[in-house]
Every structure is written in structure tokens, then in C-alpha cells.
Write an enzyme that holds these catalytic residues in place. Structure first.
Site, mmCIF file in Angstrom:
data_model
loop_
_atom_site.group_PDB
_atom_site.id
_atom_site.type_symbol
_atom_site.label_atom_id
_atom_site.label_comp_id
_atom_site.label_asym_id
_atom_site.label_seq_id
_atom_site.Cartn_x
_atom_site.Cartn_y
_atom_site.Cartn_z
ATOM 1 N N CYS A 16 -28.758 113.479 37.527
ATOM 2 C CA CYS A 16 -29.074 113.928 38.792
ATOM 3 C C CYS A 16 -28.379 114.172 39.575
ATOM 4 C CB CYS A 16 -28.245 111.828 39.156
ATOM 5 S SG CYS A 16 -29.172 110.806 38.256
ATOM 6 N N ASP A 17 -27.131 115.518 39.133
ATOM 7 C CA ASP A 17 -26.655 116.338 40.405
ATOM 8 C C ASP A 17 -27.147 118.053 40.154
ATOM 9 O OD1 ASP A 17 -24.384 116.831 41.555
ATOM 10 O OD2 ASP A 17 -23.009 116.552 39.964
ATOM 11 N N PRO A 18 -28.348 118.465 39.940
ATOM 12 C CA PRO A 18 -28.225 119.415 39.571
ATOM 13 C C PRO A 18 -28.095 120.666 40.761
ATOM 14 C CG PRO A 18 -30.372 118.495 40.674
ATOM 15 C CD PRO A 18 -29.112 117.751 40.418
ATOM 16 N N ASN A 22 -23.148 123.697 38.385
ATOM 17 C CA ASN A 22 -23.724 122.999 36.981
ATOM 18 C C ASN A 22 -24.883 123.287 36.262
ATOM 19 O OD1 ASN A 22 -22.591 120.384 37.355
ATOM 20 N ND2 ASN A 22 -23.643 119.489 38.277
#
Length: 110
Positions: A16-18, A22
Site C-alpha cells: 500500500c505504499d508504492p 520503496n
């Protein structure tokens, strides 16, 4: 995008944090996804709904977005007409087209 879609459809896991911070390119030239603190398992039916939503975004079928957002639970069922009348589709269309050109949110012009 392909790596995230493959992960979602093959494993049911959604990162959920693309964002670029990252992602890492290994010395072998492979993609490494970092920071697994914001992940969720997604049911099969919801996987397909997310895939439809992404497909509509990709082909710029923004008129379908209100219905996708209802299926995803972001807009209450029966409110799609209000959602469309309020001009949300047009605003989303402009914003998403600008975001698709790259440069992140700072590139979005009102």
C-alpha cells in the site's frame, strides 16, 4: 506497476505504499520492493475489482470510475449520480491525466 499487479494477482498481497523511495535496483538488475509495513491481503473478488479500476485508469475511461469506487466501497451505492453531477469525474480526469505524465503531485495544476 507490473510488479505490484503480479504480486496482487499471484499472492493476494497489496503493497500500500508504492513510491520510488520503496524501490531499489539490485546489483543483478532486479527490482526490490522495500518497506513492507503497509501491506494487506486482498480477497479474490476485490482483486478483480482493483484490476478493473486500474484498467479504467489506464485507458482513461474516467466515466467508469464512480462505479469502480462504489464497488471498492469508497462511494455509497446509489450515490454515483450525485458523484457525477458534482463534477468529481471531470476533476479526477484532469488530475489523473496530469499525474500520469509523471512528476508526482507537484505537477498537478488546478
Amino acid at each position: 506497476l507490473n510488479a505490484y499487479l503480479t504480486m496482487l494477482l499471484d499472492t493476494g498481497l497489496l503493497h500500500c505504499d508504492p513510491h520510488p523511495g520503496n524501490l531499489l535496483r539490485t546489483s543483478e538488475g532486479k527490482l526490490a520492493i522495500l518497506d513492507w509495513g503497509m501491506c494487506v491481503e486482498v480477497e479474490k473478488e476485490l482483486q478483480y475489482t482493483l484490476l478493473e479500476y486500474i484498467a479504467h485508469l489506464t485507458v482513461e475511461d474516467y466515466e467508469a470510475i464512480p462505479y469502480d469506487l462504489i464497488k471498492l466501497g469508497f462511494v455509497p451505492k446509489g450515490k454515483e449520480e450525485s458523484f457525477t453531477r458534482a463534477g468529481v469525474v471531470e476533476v479526477l480526469s484532469v488530475m489523473l491525466r496530469q499525474l500520469a505524465q509523471g512528476g508526482g503531485p507537484k505537477q498537478v495544476q488546478a
